[in-house]
Write an enzyme that holds these catalytic residues in place. Sequence first.
Site, PDB file in Angstrom:
ATOM      1  N   TRP A  63      10.740  63.520  45.858  1.00 43.72           N
ATOM      2  CA  TRP A  63      10.223  63.371  44.480  1.00 43.72           C
ATOM      3  C   TRP A  63      10.177  64.782  43.604  1.00 43.72           C
ATOM      4  O   TRP A  63      10.134  65.660  44.209  1.00 43.72           O
ATOM      5  CB  TRP A  63       8.920  62.644  44.377  1.00 43.72           C
ATOM      6  CG  TRP A  63       8.529  61.454  44.288  1.00 43.72           C
ATOM      7  CD1 TRP A  63       8.265  60.791  43.312  1.00 43.72           C
ATOM      8  CD2 TRP A  63       8.764  60.405  45.087  1.00 43.72           C
ATOM      9  NE1 TRP A  63       8.105  59.474  43.216  1.00 43.72           N
ATOM     10  CE2 TRP A  63       8.451  59.281  44.434  1.00 43.72           C
ATOM     11  CE3 TRP A  63       9.197  60.310  46.550  1.00 43.72           C
ATOM     12  CZ2 TRP A  63       8.756  57.890  45.183  1.00 43.72           C
ATOM     13  CZ3 TRP A  63       9.492  59.223  47.172  1.00 43.72           C
ATOM     14  CH2 TRP A  63       9.068  58.017  46.656  1.00 43.72           C
ATOM     15  N   ASP A  66       6.831  66.726  43.001  1.00 36.68           N
ATOM     16  CA  ASP A  66       6.384  67.050  44.323  1.00 36.68           C
ATOM     17  C   ASP A  66       7.131  68.215  44.862  1.00 36.68           C
ATOM     18  O   ASP A  66       6.507  68.977  45.611  1.00 36.68           O
ATOM     19  CB  ASP A  66       6.536  65.792  45.323  1.00 36.68           C
ATOM     20  CG  ASP A  66       5.612  64.680  45.030  1.00 36.68           C
ATOM     21  OD1 ASP A  66       4.629  64.480  45.591  1.00 36.68           O
ATOM     22  OD2 ASP A  66       5.838  64.099  43.726  1.00 36.68           O
ATOM     23  N   TYR A 113      11.181  51.150  49.987  1.00 40.48           N
ATOM     24  CA  TYR A 113      10.460  51.882  48.753  1.00 40.48           C
ATOM     25  C   TYR A 113      10.751  50.830  47.536  1.00 40.48           C
ATOM     26  O   TYR A 113      11.953  50.563  47.320  1.00 40.48           O
ATOM     27  CB  TYR A 113      10.650  53.306  48.716  1.00 40.48           C
ATOM     28  CG  TYR A 113       9.704  53.514  47.402  1.00 40.48           C
ATOM     29  CD1 TYR A 113       8.496  54.025  47.412  1.00 40.48           C
ATOM     30  CD2 TYR A 113      10.452  53.723  46.013  1.00 40.48           C
ATOM     31  CE1 TYR A 113       7.724  54.486  46.433  1.00 40.48           C
ATOM     32  CE2 TYR A 113       9.507  54.174  45.047  1.00 40.48           C
ATOM     33  CZ  TYR A 113       8.343  54.389  45.071  1.00 40.48           C
ATOM     34  OH  TYR A 113       7.821  54.935  43.987  1.00 40.48           O
ATOM     35  N   GLN A 155       9.959  63.601  35.832  1.00 42.45           N
ATOM     36  CA  GLN A 155       8.626  63.993  35.866  1.00 42.45           C
ATOM     37  C   GLN A 155       8.458  65.499  35.395  1.00 42.45           C
ATOM     38  O   GLN A 155       9.304  65.896  34.831  1.00 42.45           O
ATOM     39  CB  GLN A 155       8.455  64.094  37.636  1.00 42.45           C
ATOM     40  CG  GLN A 155       7.847  62.661  38.028  1.00 42.45           C
ATOM     41  CD  GLN A 155       7.764  62.626  39.703  1.00 42.45           C
ATOM     42  OE1 GLN A 155       7.821  63.552  40.401  1.00 42.45           O
ATOM     43  NE2 GLN A 155       6.712  61.815  39.792  1.00 42.45           N
ATOM     44  N   ASP A 217       0.522  58.432  37.003  1.00 39.72           N
ATOM     45  CA  ASP A 217       1.091  57.103  36.683  1.00 39.72           C
ATOM     46  C   ASP A 217      -0.271  56.137  36.030  1.00 39.72           C
ATOM     47  O   ASP A 217       0.559  55.281  35.140  1.00 39.72           O
ATOM     48  CB  ASP A 217       1.482  56.513  38.155  1.00 39.72           C
ATOM     49  CG  ASP A 217       2.553  57.554  38.875  1.00 39.72           C
ATOM     50  OD1 ASP A 217       2.676  58.598  38.448  1.00 39.72           O
ATOM     51  OD2 ASP A 217       3.148  57.007  39.872  1.00 39.72           O
ATOM     52  N   ARG A 250      -4.725  51.578  44.769  1.00 41.68           N
ATOM     53  CA  ARG A 250      -3.490  51.351  43.978  1.00 41.68           C
ATOM     54  C   ARG A 250      -3.536  51.002  42.651  1.00 41.68           C
ATOM     55  O   ARG A 250      -4.517  50.137  42.375  1.00 41.68           O
ATOM     56  CB  ARG A 250      -2.284  50.798  44.786  1.00 41.68           C
ATOM     57  CG  ARG A 250      -2.218  51.421  46.215  1.00 41.68           C
ATOM     58  CD  ARG A 250      -1.674  52.733  46.267  1.00 41.68           C
ATOM     59  NE  ARG A 250      -0.574  52.539  45.735  1.00 41.68           N
ATOM     60  CZ  ARG A 250       0.200  53.562  45.388  1.00 41.68           C
ATOM     61  NH1 ARG A 250      -0.235  55.115  45.438  1.00 41.68           N
ATOM     62  NH2 ARG A 250       1.352  53.691  44.841  1.00 41.68           N
ATOM     63  N   TYR A 409      -6.186  55.082  42.073  1.00 44.23           N
ATOM     64  CA  TYR A 409      -4.763  56.017  41.682  1.00 44.23           C
ATOM     65  C   TYR A 409      -5.050  56.563  40.288  1.00 44.23           C
ATOM     66  O   TYR A 409      -4.774  55.786  39.376  1.00 44.23           O
ATOM     67  CB  TYR A 409      -3.688  55.075  42.076  1.00 44.23           C
ATOM     68  CG  TYR A 409      -2.395  56.069  42.020  1.00 44.23           C
ATOM     69  CD1 TYR A 409      -2.435  56.903  43.233  1.00 44.23           C
ATOM     70  CD2 TYR A 409      -1.335  55.891  41.438  1.00 44.23           C
ATOM     71  CE1 TYR A 409      -0.989  57.365  43.360  1.00 44.23           C
ATOM     72  CE2 TYR A 409      -0.175  56.329  41.488  1.00 44.23           C
ATOM     73  CZ  TYR A 409      -0.109  57.337  42.463  1.00 44.23           C
ATOM     74  OH  TYR A 409       1.162  57.865  42.876  1.00 44.23           O
ATOM     75  N   GLU A 453      -3.822  62.741  50.015  1.00 48.58           N
ATOM     76  CA  GLU A 453      -3.268  62.686  48.577  1.00 48.58           C
ATOM     77  C   GLU A 453      -3.892  63.195  47.304  1.00 48.58           C
ATOM     78  O   GLU A 453      -3.781  63.710  46.490  1.00 48.58           O
ATOM     79  CB  GLU A 453      -2.523  61.572  48.670  1.00 48.58           C
ATOM     80  CG  GLU A 453      -1.875  61.125  47.441  1.00 48.58           C
ATOM     81  CD  GLU A 453      -1.431  59.619  47.245  1.00 48.58           C
ATOM     82  OE1 GLU A 453      -0.634  59.358  46.343  1.00 48.58           O
ATOM     83  OE2 GLU A 453      -1.571  59.034  48.284  1.00 48.58           O
TER      84      GLU A 453
END
Length: 498
Positions: A63, A66, A113, A155, A217, A250, A409, A453
């Site tokens: 990512w 990241d 994914y 991003q 997000d 999520r 999230y 996370e």
Amino acid sequence: MTAVPARGRGATALSAAPGGGSGAGGPGPVRADDPWRAAAAVLLGNWTGSSTVPSRTLYPHQWSWDSAFVAIGLRHLSPRRAQRELEMLLGAQWGDGRIPHIVFNPAVPHAAYFPGPDFWRSAGSGGAGSSAGTGTGAGARAGAPAHTQTSGLVQPPVHALAALLVHRADPAASARRGFLARVYPRLLAWHRYLTEDRDLGGGGLAAIVHPWESGMDNSPCWDGPLARIEPAPAASFHRADLDHGDPADRPTDLDYGRYVRLAADYRDAGYADAGVRHGFAVEDPCVNALLIASEEAMAEIAAELAAAGPAPAAAPGAHRERAARLTEALVARLWDAGAGIFRCRDLRTDRPVEEYSVAGLTPLLASGLPPAVAGALRNTLAGEHFRVGELPLVASYDLKGRAFDRTRYWRGPAWFNTAWLLERGLRRHGADGTADALRRAVLTGAAASGFAEYVDPLTGTGRGARDFSWTAALALDLAARDAAWPAARGAWPAAGPR
């Protein structure tokens, strides 16, 4: 892809050295009372051989932002590996300058994914499990690489700042490899793409065309702009994230359906930015604050290159001027003096999104921010909406907000990367005491949560994935300021990866 057992907590033995070796060359067993060795073990465990995944289960590819954060932490263990982290990402850059938000690992099954390579179709279809694009994919007109599968979104631009910090970790080795000279043209193209192709509002700021591009997000800031989007049918996709994450943590199915619709529409328009009526178009303060910080870093990179040899493509002063223009536009378009925070601007309505988000605090990163604005941001950070110093970290969203959710999230949980950004911004504007407290909170919370996370903003309890790469990397970066750090680093082989 076979999941690698989680590393970095308890008495797990660490066999891999930073150079990729094992056995006697490694740093030895990880102890529960040695959290920074454990953080390093997380980064080793998430290394694929060419880059670092955020999480072995939930996020099995590379990512964009990241990897920038990972490189910032890796530089303390192996500057060479940190350089490689950024080089691998920049190697997937598109012809129009964009750095894609995901670079897909061809060794990972496509179904692991979603949305995967078959959805984005950036380079054409090469068959299941293949990354060999035909050059005729949906991203062909925008210059998607022909033999690397990526997404078509972007991003936040942390990359130039990361490159500068990585260079400074070992300037001599960086110069020998020509690291800055090689990455500078790519970073220049990346910033040009953001400041030109993505100035959708015409006011001098970069816009995002999908919530995923913000990095935050599922923020409640997107609820209003997303409400206009007809979601993709639930039966048209499978949410692989729910195979590894708690549904309570999520995004909802409704929000996810809207994300899929927006991404599909952008893909079907050939990932075009100009001349397209985007269903979602927002100026985000964090994206632009990081662009400013990275332009300031570009000025320093250009100065380094000019001192070492031929003049770079842009003089340091040009980058400083661009950072100043971006800062002026940020204040003019997104600053809400009455609320003491920067707002997102919905370009479809040309109105601010009246929510308190951590994104609205990150302009503290801009060195040219007016002192009155910086002071107001510090007051907002300490006030009832975020309560810095009173709570473990900084909530991602207004503690008093209509949509606050302490576990879901980006709708309330506290994140370690935004804490790192705020710690840096606070120091930039002279708030060292608050920055020191935030640094201590990151170091304590990262280790105690198993390098989660994100965490519950009220209790600090870990949520989401564990052994998360940027949590470990940024904790290492903050830990490296301690006088004892060189002794700890000395336990690692000096050579680093080859």
